[in-house]
Write an enzyme that holds these catalytic residues in place. Structure first.
Site, PDB file in Angstrom:
ATOM      1  N   HIS A  19       0.852  -1.190   0.000  1.00 54.33           N
ATOM      2  CA  HIS A  19       0.000   0.000   0.000  1.00 54.33           C
ATOM      3  C   HIS A  19       0.889   1.243   0.000  1.00 54.33           C
ATOM      4  O   HIS A  19       1.319   1.715   1.052  1.00 54.33           O
ATOM      5  CB  HIS A  19      -0.912  -0.017   1.237  1.00 54.33           C
ATOM      6  CG  HIS A  19      -2.038   0.980   1.178  1.00 54.33           C
ATOM      7  ND1 HIS A  19      -3.364   0.613   1.266  1.00 54.33           N
ATOM      8  CD2 HIS A  19      -2.041   2.332   1.040  1.00 54.33           C
ATOM      9  CE1 HIS A  19      -4.123   1.691   1.202  1.00 54.33           C
ATOM     10  NE2 HIS A  19      -3.337   2.751   1.063  1.00 54.33           N
ATOM     11  N   HIS A  21       1.165   5.008  -2.346  1.00 58.51           N
ATOM     12  CA  HIS A  21       0.606   5.841  -3.401  1.00 58.51           C
ATOM     13  C   HIS A  21       1.716   6.564  -4.155  1.00 58.51           C
ATOM     14  O   HIS A  21       2.537   7.243  -3.537  1.00 58.51           O
ATOM     15  CB  HIS A  21      -0.355   6.871  -2.814  1.00 58.51           C
ATOM     16  CG  HIS A  21      -1.631   6.280  -2.299  1.00 58.51           C
ATOM     17  ND1 HIS A  21      -2.772   6.203  -3.058  1.00 58.51           N
ATOM     18  CD2 HIS A  21      -1.927   5.716  -1.096  1.00 58.51           C
ATOM     19  CE1 HIS A  21      -3.734   5.630  -2.343  1.00 58.51           C
ATOM     20  NE2 HIS A  21      -3.247   5.326  -1.152  1.00 58.51           N
ATOM     21  N   ASP A  23       1.607   9.212  -6.045  1.00 58.80           N
ATOM     22  CA  ASP A  23       1.569  10.663  -5.894  1.00 58.80           C
ATOM     23  C   ASP A  23       1.755  11.102  -4.445  1.00 58.80           C
ATOM     24  O   ASP A  23       1.717  12.295  -4.150  1.00 58.80           O
ATOM     25  CB  ASP A  23       0.267  11.238  -6.459  1.00 58.80           C
ATOM     26  CG  ASP A  23      -0.970  10.489  -5.990  1.00 58.80           C
ATOM     27  OD1 ASP A  23      -0.857   9.312  -5.621  1.00 58.80           O
ATOM     28  OD2 ASP A  23      -2.075  11.064  -6.004  1.00 58.80           O
ATOM     29  N   GLY A 181      -9.850   7.751  -2.011  1.00 57.91           N
ATOM     30  CA  GLY A 181     -10.560   8.995  -1.786  1.00 57.91           C
ATOM     31  C   GLY A 181     -11.365   8.942  -0.492  1.00 57.91           C
ATOM     32  O   GLY A 181     -11.246   7.995   0.286  1.00 57.91           O
ATOM     33  N   HIS A 208      -9.940   0.551  -0.248  1.00 58.03           N
ATOM     34  CA  HIS A 208      -9.745   1.382   0.934  1.00 58.03           C
ATOM     35  C   HIS A 208     -11.009   1.282   1.796  1.00 58.03           C
ATOM     36  O   HIS A 208     -12.096   1.678   1.352  1.00 58.03           O
ATOM     37  CB  HIS A 208      -9.548   2.848   0.537  1.00 58.03           C
ATOM     38  CG  HIS A 208      -8.149   3.220   0.177  1.00 58.03           C
ATOM     39  ND1 HIS A 208      -7.580   2.886  -1.027  1.00 58.03           N
ATOM     40  CD2 HIS A 208      -7.202   3.915   0.869  1.00 58.03           C
ATOM     41  CE1 HIS A 208      -6.340   3.365  -1.080  1.00 58.03           C
ATOM     42  NE2 HIS A 208      -6.076   3.990   0.062  1.00 58.03           N
ATOM     43  N   GLU A 211     -10.841   3.014   7.429  1.00 57.48           N
ATOM     44  CA  GLU A 211      -9.840   3.992   7.882  1.00 57.48           C
ATOM     45  C   GLU A 211     -10.571   5.164   8.540  1.00 57.48           C
ATOM     46  O   GLU A 211     -10.552   5.319   9.756  1.00 57.48           O
ATOM     47  CB  GLU A 211      -8.989   4.481   6.714  1.00 57.48           C
ATOM     48  CG  GLU A 211      -7.933   5.510   7.130  1.00 57.48           C
ATOM     49  CD  GLU A 211      -7.213   6.136   5.945  1.00 57.48           C
ATOM     50  OE1 GLU A 211      -6.162   6.757   6.180  1.00 57.48           O
ATOM     51  OE2 GLU A 211      -7.695   6.022   4.799  1.00 57.48           O
ATOM     52  N   ASP A 300       1.885   3.947   2.852  1.00 52.84           N
ATOM     53  CA  ASP A 300       0.796   4.787   2.373  1.00 52.84           C
ATOM     54  C   ASP A 300       1.337   5.929   1.524  1.00 52.84           C
ATOM     55  O   ASP A 300       1.315   5.852   0.305  1.00 52.84           O
ATOM     56  CB  ASP A 300      -0.052   5.304   3.536  1.00 52.84           C
ATOM     57  CG  ASP A 300      -1.449   5.735   3.092  1.00 52.84           C
ATOM     58  OD1 ASP A 300      -1.832   5.460   1.945  1.00 52.84           O
ATOM     59  OD2 ASP A 300      -2.166   6.356   3.908  1.00 52.84           O
TER      60      ASP A 300
END
Length: 362
Positions: A19, A21, A23, A181, A208, A211, A300
Protein backbone atom coordinates in the site's frame (compact mmCIF):
# COMPACT_ATOMS: atom_id res chain seq x y z
CA UNK A 1 23.82 -13.80 17.67
CA UNK A 2 21.02 -11.91 15.87
CA UNK A 3 21.99 -8.54 14.51
CA UNK A 4 20.86 -5.58 16.65
CA UNK A 5 17.62 -4.12 15.31
CA UNK A 6 18.99 -0.73 14.34
CA UNK A 7 17.50 1.29 11.46
CA UNK A 8 20.56 0.48 9.35
CA UNK A 9 20.10 -3.24 9.94
CA UNK A 10 16.34 -3.04 9.32
CA UNK A 11 17.04 -1.26 6.03
CA UNK A 12 18.96 -4.33 4.82
CA UNK A 13 16.07 -6.68 5.59
CA UNK A 14 13.97 -7.71 2.58
CA UNK A 15 10.58 -6.01 2.71
CA UNK A 16 7.28 -6.21 0.85
CA UNK A 17 5.03 -3.18 0.40
CA UNK A 18 1.40 -3.48 -0.70
CA UNK A 19 0.00 0.00 0.00
CA UNK A 20 1.99 2.93 -1.37
CA UNK A 21 0.61 5.84 -3.40
CA UNK A 22 2.73 7.06 -6.30
CA UNK A 23 1.57 10.66 -5.89
CA UNK A 24 2.28 10.48 -2.15
CA UNK A 25 5.92 9.50 -2.43
CA UNK A 26 7.68 12.14 -4.54
CA UNK A 27 11.06 13.49 -3.54
CA UNK A 28 10.65 17.12 -2.41
CA UNK A 29 13.27 18.33 -4.88
CA UNK A 30 11.46 16.50 -7.68
CA UNK A 31 8.24 18.35 -6.80
CA UNK A 32 10.15 21.63 -7.07
CA UNK A 33 11.86 20.68 -10.34
CA UNK A 34 8.63 19.54 -11.97
CA UNK A 35 6.79 22.65 -10.80
CA UNK A 36 9.44 24.85 -12.40
CA UNK A 37 9.41 22.86 -15.65
CA UNK A 38 5.63 22.81 -15.94
CA UNK A 39 4.89 26.33 -14.75
CA UNK A 40 3.03 25.18 -11.63
CA UNK A 41 3.15 28.15 -9.23
CA UNK A 42 1.15 27.08 -6.16
CA UNK A 43 3.88 25.37 -4.11
CA UNK A 44 4.11 26.64 -0.52
CA UNK A 45 7.94 26.64 -0.76
CA UNK A 46 10.67 26.08 -3.33
CA UNK A 47 13.21 24.96 -0.72
CA UNK A 48 13.33 21.16 -0.55
CA UNK A 49 13.70 20.90 3.23
CA UNK A 50 10.99 23.48 3.87
CA UNK A 51 8.68 21.77 1.39
CA UNK A 52 9.21 18.37 3.02
CA UNK A 53 8.34 19.88 6.40
CA UNK A 54 5.27 21.59 4.95
CA UNK A 55 3.90 18.32 3.54
CA UNK A 56 4.41 16.51 6.84
CA UNK A 57 2.87 19.30 8.92
CA UNK A 58 -0.08 19.76 6.56
CA UNK A 59 -0.78 16.05 6.70
CA UNK A 60 -0.68 16.06 10.53
CA UNK A 61 -4.23 17.38 10.62
CA UNK A 62 -6.07 14.47 12.17
CA UNK A 63 -8.51 14.52 9.24
CA UNK A 64 -8.49 12.28 6.17
CA UNK A 65 -10.18 14.98 4.07
CA UNK A 66 -7.52 17.60 4.97
CA UNK A 67 -4.77 15.01 4.53
CA UNK A 68 -5.98 14.39 0.99
CA UNK A 69 -5.73 18.11 0.13
CA UNK A 70 -1.92 17.92 0.13
CA UNK A 71 -2.12 15.86 -3.07
CA UNK A 72 -3.17 18.92 -5.06
CA UNK A 73 0.51 19.88 -5.27
CA UNK A 74 1.97 16.48 -6.19
CA UNK A 75 -0.75 15.77 -8.75
CA UNK A 76 -0.38 19.32 -10.02
CA UNK A 77 3.18 18.65 -11.18
CA UNK A 78 2.47 15.16 -12.63
CA UNK A 79 0.48 16.15 -15.71
CA UNK A 80 2.81 15.10 -18.56
CA UNK A 81 4.49 11.87 -19.58
CA UNK A 82 8.03 12.97 -18.71
CA UNK A 83 6.96 13.86 -15.16
CA UNK A 84 5.15 10.54 -14.70
CA UNK A 85 8.16 8.59 -15.96
CA UNK A 86 10.51 10.45 -13.63
CA UNK A 87 8.29 10.07 -10.56
CA UNK A 88 7.74 6.34 -11.16
CA UNK A 89 11.43 5.67 -11.81
CA UNK A 90 12.49 7.49 -8.65
CA UNK A 91 9.81 5.64 -6.68
CA UNK A 92 11.26 2.28 -7.69
CA UNK A 93 14.80 3.45 -6.90
CA UNK A 94 13.83 4.83 -3.48
CA UNK A 95 11.93 1.72 -2.44
CA UNK A 96 14.73 -0.56 -3.60
CA UNK A 97 17.31 1.46 -1.66
CA UNK A 98 15.13 0.95 1.42
CA UNK A 99 15.31 -2.83 1.07
CA UNK A 100 11.92 -3.35 -0.57
CA UNK A 101 12.07 -6.38 -2.86
CA UNK A 102 8.46 -6.31 -4.03
CA UNK A 103 6.05 -3.37 -4.03
CA UNK A 104 2.57 -2.70 -5.31
CA UNK A 105 2.37 1.02 -6.01
CA UNK A 106 -1.02 2.58 -6.68
CA UNK A 107 -2.27 5.75 -8.33
CA UNK A 108 -5.45 7.14 -9.92
CA UNK A 109 -4.88 7.70 -13.66
CA UNK A 110 -7.86 10.09 -13.82
CA UNK A 111 -5.94 12.60 -11.68
CA UNK A 112 -3.28 13.13 -14.37
CA UNK A 113 -5.43 14.25 -17.30
CA UNK A 114 -5.53 18.01 -16.69
CA UNK A 115 -3.29 18.66 -19.71
CA UNK A 116 -4.93 16.23 -22.08
CA UNK A 117 -3.20 12.92 -21.42
CA UNK A 118 -5.36 9.91 -22.21
CA UNK A 119 -5.74 7.21 -19.57
CA UNK A 120 -3.70 4.85 -21.73
CA UNK A 121 -0.83 7.33 -22.06
CA UNK A 122 -0.83 7.85 -18.29
CA UNK A 123 -0.53 4.11 -17.68
CA UNK A 124 2.15 3.49 -20.31
CA UNK A 125 4.23 6.41 -18.98
CA UNK A 126 4.07 5.15 -15.39
CA UNK A 127 4.92 1.60 -16.48
CA UNK A 128 7.91 2.90 -18.45
CA UNK A 129 9.08 4.78 -15.37
CA UNK A 130 8.84 1.72 -13.17
CA UNK A 131 10.84 -0.34 -15.66
CA UNK A 132 13.53 2.35 -15.80
CA UNK A 133 13.61 2.55 -12.01
CA UNK A 134 13.86 -1.22 -11.63
CA UNK A 135 16.79 -1.26 -14.06
CA UNK A 136 18.62 1.59 -12.31
CA UNK A 137 18.04 -0.05 -8.92
CA UNK A 138 19.49 -3.31 -10.21
CA UNK A 139 22.57 -1.47 -11.44
CA UNK A 140 22.96 -0.10 -7.90
CA UNK A 141 22.76 -3.62 -6.46
CA UNK A 142 19.12 -3.50 -5.30
CA UNK A 143 16.63 -5.78 -7.02
CA UNK A 144 12.96 -4.85 -6.86
CA UNK A 145 9.80 -5.96 -8.63
CA UNK A 146 7.04 -3.36 -8.96
CA UNK A 147 3.39 -4.22 -9.57
CA UNK A 148 0.90 -1.44 -10.26
CA UNK A 149 -2.58 -0.92 -8.84
CA UNK A 150 -4.93 1.47 -10.65
CA UNK A 151 -7.24 3.47 -8.38
CA UNK A 152 -10.63 4.94 -9.15
CA UNK A 153 -11.64 7.94 -7.05
CA UNK A 154 -14.71 6.85 -5.13
CA UNK A 155 -16.33 10.31 -5.28
CA UNK A 156 -16.29 10.27 -9.09
CA UNK A 157 -18.21 8.05 -11.50
CA UNK A 158 -15.36 6.42 -13.43
CA UNK A 159 -14.79 3.18 -11.51
CA UNK A 160 -15.87 0.84 -14.31
CA UNK A 161 -13.74 2.76 -16.83
CA UNK A 162 -10.66 2.43 -14.57
CA UNK A 163 -11.42 -1.24 -13.88
CA UNK A 164 -11.47 -1.88 -17.63
CA UNK A 165 -8.17 -0.02 -17.91
CA UNK A 166 -6.62 -2.22 -15.23
CA UNK A 167 -7.72 -5.37 -17.04
CA UNK A 168 -6.45 -3.99 -20.35
CA UNK A 169 -2.95 -3.57 -18.89
CA UNK A 170 -2.76 -6.58 -16.59
CA UNK A 171 -0.20 -8.24 -18.85
CA UNK A 172 1.91 -5.06 -18.83
CA UNK A 173 2.55 -4.77 -15.09
CA UNK A 174 -0.84 -3.67 -13.72
CA UNK A 175 -1.66 -6.30 -11.12
CA UNK A 176 -4.90 -4.96 -9.64
CA UNK A 177 -7.50 -2.28 -8.91
CA UNK A 178 -8.48 -0.14 -5.94
CA UNK A 179 -10.86 2.65 -4.99
CA UNK A 180 -9.47 5.60 -3.05
CA UNK A 181 -10.56 9.00 -1.79
CA UNK A 182 -12.91 10.03 1.04
CA UNK A 183 -14.78 7.12 2.64
CA UNK A 184 -17.57 9.00 4.43
CA UNK A 185 -20.53 9.43 2.10
CA UNK A 186 -18.95 7.32 -0.66
CA UNK A 187 -19.48 3.66 0.29
CA UNK A 188 -17.81 0.90 -1.73
CA UNK A 189 -21.19 -0.23 -3.06
CA UNK A 190 -21.36 2.90 -5.25
CA UNK A 191 -18.82 1.05 -7.43
CA UNK A 192 -20.51 -2.36 -7.66
CA UNK A 193 -20.46 -2.45 -11.47
CA UNK A 194 -16.67 -2.17 -11.43
CA UNK A 195 -16.23 -4.95 -8.88
CA UNK A 196 -18.64 -7.24 -10.72
CA UNK A 197 -16.69 -6.67 -13.92
CA UNK A 198 -13.35 -7.39 -12.19
CA UNK A 199 -14.65 -10.65 -10.74
CA UNK A 200 -15.92 -11.72 -14.16
CA UNK A 201 -12.45 -11.01 -15.56
CA UNK A 202 -10.66 -12.93 -12.77
CA UNK A 203 -8.90 -9.70 -11.83
CA UNK A 204 -7.57 -8.73 -8.41
CA UNK A 205 -8.73 -5.78 -6.31
CA UNK A 206 -8.35 -4.22 -2.92
CA UNK A 207 -10.57 -1.52 -1.37
CA UNK A 208 -9.74 1.38 0.93
CA UNK A 209 -12.04 0.60 3.86
CA UNK A 210 -12.14 0.97 7.63
CA UNK A 211 -9.84 3.99 7.88
CA UNK A 212 -11.98 7.10 8.27
CA UNK A 213 -15.25 5.15 8.37
CA UNK A 214 -16.17 2.18 10.51
CA UNK A 215 -17.44 -1.37 10.27
CA UNK A 216 -20.10 -0.76 7.59
CA UNK A 217 -17.33 0.27 5.18
CA UNK A 218 -15.43 -2.96 5.85
CA UNK A 219 -18.57 -5.11 5.69
CA UNK A 220 -19.64 -3.64 2.34
CA UNK A 221 -16.14 -3.95 0.90
CA UNK A 222 -15.99 -7.65 1.73
CA UNK A 223 -19.55 -8.94 1.54
CA UNK A 224 -21.02 -6.79 -1.24
CA UNK A 225 -17.94 -6.01 -3.33
CA UNK A 226 -15.75 -9.07 -2.73
CA UNK A 227 -12.53 -7.27 -1.72
CA UNK A 228 -9.50 -9.56 -1.54
CA UNK A 229 -7.66 -7.13 0.75
CA UNK A 230 -8.58 -4.16 2.91
CA UNK A 231 -6.74 -0.88 2.51
CA UNK A 232 -6.02 0.11 6.12
CA UNK A 233 -8.87 -1.77 7.84
CA UNK A 234 -7.91 -0.39 11.27
CA UNK A 235 -11.54 0.05 12.30
CA UNK A 236 -12.01 -3.73 12.39
CA UNK A 237 -11.10 -3.32 16.06
CA UNK A 238 -14.56 -1.75 16.53
CA UNK A 239 -15.75 -5.37 16.36
CA UNK A 240 -13.26 -6.60 18.98
CA UNK A 241 -13.95 -6.29 22.70
CA UNK A 242 -11.00 -6.33 25.10
CA UNK A 243 -12.06 -6.84 28.73
CA UNK A 244 -10.33 -5.42 31.78
CA UNK A 245 -8.86 -8.86 32.52
CA UNK A 246 -7.22 -8.93 29.07
CA UNK A 247 -9.59 -11.44 27.52
CA UNK A 248 -10.63 -10.76 23.93
CA UNK A 249 -13.95 -11.38 22.20
CA UNK A 250 -14.24 -11.04 18.43
CA UNK A 251 -17.51 -10.12 16.76
CA UNK A 252 -18.73 -11.94 13.69
CA UNK A 253 -17.16 -9.58 11.16
CA UNK A 254 -13.78 -9.58 12.92
CA UNK A 255 -13.91 -13.37 13.16
CA UNK A 256 -14.72 -13.60 9.46
CA UNK A 257 -11.84 -11.31 8.47
CA UNK A 258 -9.39 -13.30 10.59
CA UNK A 259 -10.71 -16.75 9.64
CA UNK A 260 -10.66 -15.95 5.92
CA UNK A 261 -7.15 -14.49 6.25
CA UNK A 262 -8.23 -11.26 4.54
CA UNK A 263 -5.08 -9.10 4.44
CA UNK A 264 -5.05 -5.78 6.26
CA UNK A 265 -2.89 -3.16 4.53
CA UNK A 266 -1.93 -1.26 7.68
CA UNK A 267 -0.13 2.09 7.50
CA UNK A 268 0.78 3.10 11.08
CA UNK A 269 2.22 6.61 10.65
CA UNK A 270 -0.42 7.64 8.13
CA UNK A 271 -3.16 6.44 10.48
CA UNK A 272 -1.83 8.74 13.19
CA UNK A 273 -2.02 11.69 10.81
CA UNK A 274 -5.61 10.99 9.76
CA UNK A 275 -6.80 10.40 13.32
CA UNK A 276 -7.35 6.65 13.01
CA UNK A 277 -4.96 6.02 15.93
CA UNK A 278 -3.55 8.28 18.67
CA UNK A 279 0.00 6.85 18.74
CA UNK A 280 2.06 3.96 17.41
CA UNK A 281 1.93 2.24 20.82
CA UNK A 282 -1.88 2.50 20.78
CA UNK A 283 -2.27 1.60 17.12
CA UNK A 284 -4.61 -1.36 16.48
CA UNK A 285 -1.75 -3.14 14.72
CA UNK A 286 -0.50 -4.33 18.12
CA UNK A 287 -3.75 -6.06 19.03
CA UNK A 288 -4.37 -7.37 15.52
CA UNK A 289 -0.86 -8.80 15.33
CA UNK A 290 -1.29 -10.48 18.72
CA UNK A 291 -4.56 -12.01 17.51
CA UNK A 292 -2.82 -13.14 14.31
CA UNK A 293 -4.91 -11.34 11.74
CA UNK A 294 -3.25 -11.22 8.31
CA UNK A 295 -1.44 -7.97 9.13
CA UNK A 296 0.88 -6.26 6.64
CA UNK A 297 2.92 -3.08 7.22
CA UNK A 298 2.92 -0.27 4.66
CA UNK A 299 3.91 3.35 4.08
CA UNK A 300 0.80 4.79 2.37
CA UNK A 301 2.35 8.16 1.44
CA UNK A 302 6.07 8.45 2.08
CA UNK A 303 6.23 12.21 1.41
CA UNK A 304 3.24 13.25 3.50
CA UNK A 305 4.04 10.86 6.34
CA UNK A 306 7.80 11.43 6.14
CA UNK A 307 8.30 7.67 6.39
CA UNK A 308 9.87 4.62 4.79
CA UNK A 309 9.32 0.91 5.31
CA UNK A 310 12.43 1.01 7.48
CA UNK A 311 11.05 3.78 9.69
CA UNK A 312 7.67 2.05 9.97
CA UNK A 313 9.31 -1.22 11.04
CA UNK A 314 11.64 0.62 13.43
CA UNK A 315 8.69 2.40 15.06
CA UNK A 316 6.89 -0.91 15.58
CA UNK A 317 10.03 -2.49 17.04
CA UNK A 318 10.31 0.37 19.52
CA UNK A 319 6.62 0.38 20.44
CA UNK A 320 5.96 -3.35 20.66
CA UNK A 321 9.37 -4.97 21.08
CA UNK A 322 9.11 -6.93 17.84
CA UNK A 323 12.10 -9.01 16.75
CA UNK A 324 13.40 -10.22 13.38
CA UNK A 325 10.93 -13.13 13.40
CA UNK A 326 8.05 -10.68 13.73
CA UNK A 327 9.32 -8.53 10.86
CA UNK A 328 9.69 -11.66 8.74
CA UNK A 329 6.09 -12.59 9.64
CA UNK A 330 4.81 -9.20 8.45
CA UNK A 331 6.86 -9.55 5.26
CA UNK A 332 5.73 -13.08 4.46
CA UNK A 333 2.12 -12.05 5.15
CA UNK A 334 2.48 -9.30 2.57
CA UNK A 335 4.14 -11.52 0.00
CA UNK A 336 1.45 -14.17 0.40
CA UNK A 337 -1.15 -11.46 -0.17
CA UNK A 338 0.41 -9.90 -3.28
CA UNK A 339 -1.50 -9.85 -6.56
CA UNK A 340 1.20 -11.56 -8.63
CA UNK A 341 1.23 -15.24 -9.49
CA UNK A 342 1.74 -18.02 -6.94
CA UNK A 343 5.07 -19.14 -8.39
CA UNK A 344 6.52 -15.62 -8.20
CA UNK A 345 5.29 -15.14 -4.64
CA UNK A 346 6.72 -18.47 -3.54
CA UNK A 347 10.08 -17.78 -5.17
CA UNK A 348 10.41 -14.42 -3.43
CA UNK A 349 9.50 -15.95 -0.07
CA UNK A 350 11.84 -18.93 -0.34
CA UNK A 351 14.72 -17.43 -2.32
CA UNK A 352 14.84 -13.83 -1.06
CA UNK A 353 12.80 -13.13 2.08
CA UNK A 354 13.54 -16.16 4.25
CA UNK A 355 17.29 -16.26 3.45
CA UNK A 356 17.50 -12.52 4.10
CA UNK A 357 15.96 -12.81 7.56
CA UNK A 358 17.88 -15.98 8.33
CA UNK A 359 21.11 -14.03 7.87
CA UNK A 360 19.86 -11.35 10.28
CA UNK A 361 18.77 -13.90 12.90
CA UNK A 362 21.91 -16.02 12.69
Amino acid sequence: MPKPMTPDAIRTAPKVLLHDHLDGGLRPQTVIDLARESGYQDLPSTDADELATWFRDAADSGSLELYLETFAHTCGVMQDEAALIRVAAECAEDLAADGVVYAEVRYAPELFQERGLSLDRVVTAVQEGFRQGEARAAEAGHRIRIGTLLCAMRQNARSLEIAELAVRYRDAGVVGFDIAGPEAGYPPTRNLDAFEYLRQQNAHFTIHAGEAFGLPSIWEAIQHCGAERLGHGVRITDDIKVSDDGSVQLGRLANYVRDRRIPLEMCPTSNLQTGAAPSIAEHPIGLLTRLRFRVTVNTDNRLMSHCTMTSEFAALVEAFGYDWADLQWFTVNAMKSAFIGFDERLALINDVIKPGYAALMA
